[in-house]
Write a protein that holds these residues in place. Structure first.
Motif, mmCIF file in Angstrom:
data_model
loop_
_atom_site.group_PDB
_atom_site.id
_atom_site.type_symbol
_atom_site.label_atom_id
_atom_site.label_comp_id
_atom_site.label_asym_id
_atom_site.label_seq_id
_atom_site.Cartn_x
_atom_site.Cartn_y
_atom_site.Cartn_z
ATOM 1 N N LEU A 135 0.807 -1.049 -0.139
ATOM 2 C CA LEU A 135 -0.025 -0.019 -0.011
ATOM 3 C C LEU A 135 0.805 1.076 -0.024
ATOM 4 O O LEU A 135 1.886 1.256 0.774
ATOM 5 C CB LEU A 135 -0.777 0.190 1.247
ATOM 6 C CG LEU A 135 -2.031 -1.088 1.419
ATOM 7 C CD1 LEU A 135 -2.354 -1.138 2.533
ATOM 8 C CD2 LEU A 135 -2.762 -1.361 0.186
ATOM 9 N N LYS A 136 0.356 2.185 -0.853
ATOM 10 C CA LYS A 136 1.195 3.338 -0.783
ATOM 11 C C LYS A 136 0.408 4.577 -0.638
ATOM 12 O O LYS A 136 -0.857 4.724 -1.176
ATOM 13 C CB LYS A 136 2.042 3.570 -2.094
ATOM 14 C CG LYS A 136 3.135 2.518 -2.251
ATOM 15 C CD LYS A 136 4.081 2.976 -3.405
ATOM 16 C CE LYS A 136 5.199 1.830 -3.647
ATOM 17 N NZ LYS A 136 6.287 2.124 -2.354
ATOM 18 N N MET A 169 4.526 7.084 0.456
ATOM 19 C CA MET A 169 5.208 6.422 1.540
ATOM 20 C C MET A 169 4.596 4.844 1.523
ATOM 21 O O MET A 169 3.553 4.746 1.516
ATOM 22 C CB MET A 169 5.414 6.859 2.840
ATOM 23 C CG MET A 169 6.405 8.012 2.966
ATOM 24 S SD MET A 169 6.635 8.432 4.663
ATOM 25 C CE MET A 169 5.219 9.035 5.354
ATOM 26 N N SER A 170 5.402 3.863 1.788
ATOM 27 C CA SER A 170 4.720 2.595 2.085
ATOM 28 C C SER A 170 3.978 2.604 3.309
ATOM 29 O O SER A 170 4.229 3.222 4.420
ATOM 30 C CB SER A 170 5.642 1.404 1.918
ATOM 31 O OG SER A 170 6.490 1.471 0.671
ATOM 32 N N ARG A 184 -2.537 -0.219 10.046
ATOM 33 C CA ARG A 184 -1.890 1.093 10.780
ATOM 34 C C ARG A 184 -2.647 2.259 9.917
ATOM 35 O O ARG A 184 -2.513 3.434 10.412
ATOM 36 C CB ARG A 184 -0.706 1.371 11.220
ATOM 37 C CG ARG A 184 -0.123 0.078 12.101
ATOM 38 C CD ARG A 184 1.169 0.318 12.748
ATOM 39 N NE ARG A 184 1.881 -0.577 13.504
ATOM 40 C CZ ARG A 184 3.108 -0.934 13.693
ATOM 41 N NH1 ARG A 184 3.793 0.265 13.463
ATOM 42 N NH2 ARG A 184 3.367 -1.644 14.698
ATOM 43 N N ALA A 185 -2.784 1.954 8.504
ATOM 44 C CA ALA A 185 -3.130 3.135 7.683
ATOM 45 C C ALA A 185 -4.615 3.853 8.020
ATOM 46 O O ALA A 185 -5.232 2.999 8.375
ATOM 47 C CB ALA A 185 -2.885 2.788 6.227
ATOM 48 N N HIS A 222 -5.550 4.818 1.209
ATOM 49 C CA HIS A 222 -4.929 4.560 2.382
ATOM 50 C C HIS A 222 -4.087 5.689 2.368
ATOM 51 O O HIS A 222 -3.204 6.257 1.470
ATOM 52 C CB HIS A 222 -4.213 3.381 2.702
ATOM 53 C CG HIS A 222 -5.145 2.089 2.229
ATOM 54 N ND1 HIS A 222 -5.733 1.801 3.409
ATOM 55 C CD2 HIS A 222 -5.668 1.312 1.250
ATOM 56 C CE1 HIS A 222 -6.539 0.608 2.853
ATOM 57 N NE2 HIS A 222 -6.341 0.457 1.748
ATOM 58 N N PHE A 223 -3.748 6.330 3.642
ATOM 59 C CA PHE A 223 -3.158 7.464 3.810
ATOM 60 C C PHE A 223 -1.979 7.011 5.283
ATOM 61 O O PHE A 223 -2.591 6.397 6.072
ATOM 62 C CB PHE A 223 -3.970 8.696 4.151
ATOM 63 C CG PHE A 223 -4.592 9.085 3.050
ATOM 64 C CD1 PHE A 223 -4.229 9.763 1.936
ATOM 65 C CD2 PHE A 223 -6.118 8.540 2.963
ATOM 66 C CE1 PHE A 223 -5.084 10.017 0.892
ATOM 67 C CE2 PHE A 223 -7.024 8.972 2.246
ATOM 68 C CZ PHE A 223 -6.252 9.737 1.035
ATOM 69 N N CYS A 224 -1.063 7.730 5.154
ATOM 70 C CA CYS A 224 0.015 7.755 6.293
ATOM 71 C C CYS A 224 -0.458 8.482 7.449
ATOM 72 O O CYS A 224 0.105 8.257 8.643
ATOM 73 C CB CYS A 224 1.560 8.006 6.003
ATOM 74 S SG CYS A 224 1.620 9.603 5.485
ATOM 75 N N SER A 225 -1.147 9.686 7.085
ATOM 76 C CA SER A 225 -1.640 10.498 8.285
ATOM 77 C C SER A 225 -2.755 11.446 7.876
ATOM 78 O O SER A 225 -2.991 11.486 6.721
ATOM 79 C CB SER A 225 -0.364 11.419 8.335
ATOM 80 O OG SER A 225 0.009 12.265 7.236
#
Length: 621
Positions: free
Chosen positions: A5-6, A12-13, A18-19, A30-33
């Motif tokens: 997932l990016k 970012m991977s 947790r995404a 999907h997002f990191c933040s």
């Protein structure tokens, strides 16, 4: 192996558990933040190209299956579908993405869609072109090919839409398009309208899909295709292109078995008149001479080119879309071994928000493995009912906005939505209006919600819509009847989840499968349907829903059949269905739970795709 997932904003991977996630154009992103999620929705057009940079790029040769369909529904904003065939195709590719099946889809891009339905106060249908901008949703590819139409070279370009699965795996969907500046004016219109135009226009489109589709895949670098799946006969000309490519430069006999081993054919049409046929004079004047005429006649019929016969004769695996449809198709084509893989629907797409939340709480992982929905039998009844009330509230609010008609929450609401055509018998429920009045006076009130388009050339289908409007006026103040115009994916999802009972009354055996009742079942809505198509496999009377009439009734005398089905319909509403809804709510919720546990857990495209992989894609016999 799971795809990585990016984050489309920062690249970012991500770890799936947790995404952060959100939905855009029916895709889960999907997002990191929170920062990146906010940035994306501030200007989504900037970042959508990042959504198509998954395993497709540089790995086209790893795709093993090509899925051809005249229409594919991936979202209401992309008007590339008219009804059930396209919805089935879209749901199939979505499940392929979830299950990481190495497939690529091929269809045509329709600049004016099927049509936008506008109904006047009397129910008269007007068709208007759909207004949309492909570049907002699709990525234009640089490659192009040519196909000969009426002795002219027609340039064909391609757009790509990527269907992203739950694990991030991507299935590319290629849309072919002739609206290219260098083409003649008529040729630029060939990808304007779905199922529009005359026989010449229709055959030209099917040439683009079958022959152009094969050439485009080759040009795009899809060199590893081992199976070509024709979703109905519109794409059958692809077998000729494969045969020609294989035979080119050879002096030996045609190797039909080699092509047959690569091809799969799914038929959706249970009546001979529904299969596309073209006169050979038209075929020779409009299309390319891919194979000699005598070879084509041997494969597709002496008198005319029957697209279904052509596909059947060069496919190693042929299937109908329900067990009953297999039987009907085998009678129509006795020389061809025909199997069945019963249709399904994409579970996550067709489950409304309130039931998604409920399933996530009690059946974690259900969207990746819909067979787990069998555990819905243990969900508390009060929570099933509350999820339904939430869905019904959304439907009634939409009806108020669209029609200014206020339906009542506590009144049993019956839904009927599908293409308006004679054999669907949309008006069977109104065959005896006085009987309907008696039932509502005796047992409890009823209200009805209808939707569906009639084909522009189907005058009897249009008259059925006008009849519903006349009945609505006739019953005003007694029984509420509303008809929602311009039926599409978004409306369908709200409608199938928000009614209390799903009604389906086709003339048997003309329903090849049907999927609307499967969608309803995912939301705990029982079906009341004629035992035809999928419902023969799905119904247990009083457990998952109810049947209208019996399977074995004589369908040759339509007047008598309509009378018998109408009488059974009214009797069951009066004596079984309405009394349970109004007086035995706990038993009603049992039927709701059983609809999910027994029907939704099986009639889904995850199960269906797994059967195609095992029975058709991996098998050569």
């Amino acid at each position: 192996m799971n795809s990585t997932l990016k984050d489309p904003v920062c690249g970012m991977s991500l770890q799936a558990d947790r995404a952060l996630s959100a939905f855009y154009q029916e895709q889960e992103i999907h997002f990191c933040s929170e920062f990146c999620r906010y940035k994306f929705f501030e200007h989504p057009e900037i970042y959508t190209t990042a959504l198509v940079t998954s395993s497709d790029e540089g790995n086209r040769e790893n795709r093993k299956i090509a899925y051809f369909s005249m229409e594919v529904a991936v979202g209401s904003a992309i008007p590339s579908y008219s009804g059930g065939l396209g919805v089935l195709a879209g749901d199939t590719l979505k499940s392929c993405a979830d299950l990481q099946v190495p497939i690529v889809g091929v269809s045509l891009l329709y600049h004016q869609g099927y049509f936008e339905q506008v109904l006047d106060d009397w129910g008269a249908q007007e068709e208007k072109p759909v207004q949309w901008e492909p570049e907002r949703f699709l990525r234009l590819l640089t490659e192009s090919i040519t196909v000969t139409i009426e002795q002219r070279l027609v340039r064909v370009r391609a757009w790509q839409y990527d269907i992203v699965g739950l694990s991030g795996y991507t299935v590319p969907l290629i849309f072919l398009d002739t609206r290219v500046e260098e083409n003649a004016e008529f040729d630029r219109t060939l990808t304007d309208t779905l199922y529009g135009g005359d026989e010449t226009y229709r055959f030209a489109q099917e040439t683009l899909l079958g022959i152009g589709g094969i050439r485009m895949l080759e040009t795009l670098g899809y060199q590893g295709i081992e199976r070509f799946h024709m979703n109905e006969g519109h794409a059958s000309l692809l077998v000729l292109e494969l045969l020609s490519k294989q035979h080119k430069g050879q002096t030996s006999e045609w190797d039909y078995n080699s092509i047959r081993s690569q091809c799969v054919f799914t038929t959706h049409t249970p009546v001979p008149a529904g299969h596309d046929q073209f006169q050979y004079d038209l075929v020779q004047s409009v299309g390319e001479e891919i194979v000699p005429l005598n070879v084509l006649q041997m494969l597709a019929g002496d008198d005319c080119l029957n697209m279904t016969v052509l596909g059947l004769n060069l496919s190693h695996y042929v299937n109908g879309v329900a067990k009953r449809h297999e039987e009907v198709s085998q009678i129509m084509f006795p020389a061809q071994p025909i199997h069945h893989i019963t249709n399904g629907v994409h579970s996550w797409t067709w489950t409304c928000d309130s039931f998604r939340i409920l399933f996530d709480r009690y059946i974690p992982g259900w969207s990746k493995d819909p067979a787990m929905l069998r555990h819905a039998i243990d969900i508390p009844k009060t929570e099933i009912w509350q999820a339904h009330i939430d869905a019904k509230t959304e439907l009634l609010e939409l009806i108020k906005v669209r029609t200014n008609c206020s339906l009542e929450m506590n009144v049993m609401t019956v839904g009927f939505a599908r293409r308006s055509t004679s054999y669907k018998r949309v008006d069977l429920i109104f065959s005896d209006i006085n009987r309907l009045r008696e039932i509502t006076d005796k047992i409890g009130r009823l209200q009805f919600v209808f939707a569906g388009k009639a084909h522009p050339k189907d005058d009897p289908g249009k008259e059925l819509i006008r009849r519903i409007f006349r009945v609505a006026n006739q019953l005003k103040g007694e029984i509420s009847v509303v008809f929602l115009q311009n039926y599409d994916l978004d409306l369908a999802r709200i409608l199938v989840s928000g009614v209390d009972l799903w009604l389906n009354t086709p003339q048997r055996p003309l329903e090849a499968s049907g999927t609307s009742g499967m969608k309803a079942a995912h939301n705990g809505v029982p079906s009341f349907s004629v035992p035809d198509g999928w419902w023969i496999e799905g119904y247990i009377d009083g457990v998952t829903g109810w049947s209208v009439g019996s399977r074995e009734q004589d369908a040759s005398d339509l007047e008598s059949l309509n009378q018998a089905d109408g009488e059974d319909l009214y009797w069951k509403i009066e004596n079984l269905i309405a009394p349970m809804f109004y007086r035995e709510r706990k038993r009603w919720i049992d039927v709701m739970r059983q609809s999910i546990a027994l029907n939704a857990s099986f009639f889904n495209t995850h199960r269906m795709v797994q059967q195609y992989v095992t029975n058709a894609y991996l098998s050569r016999s």
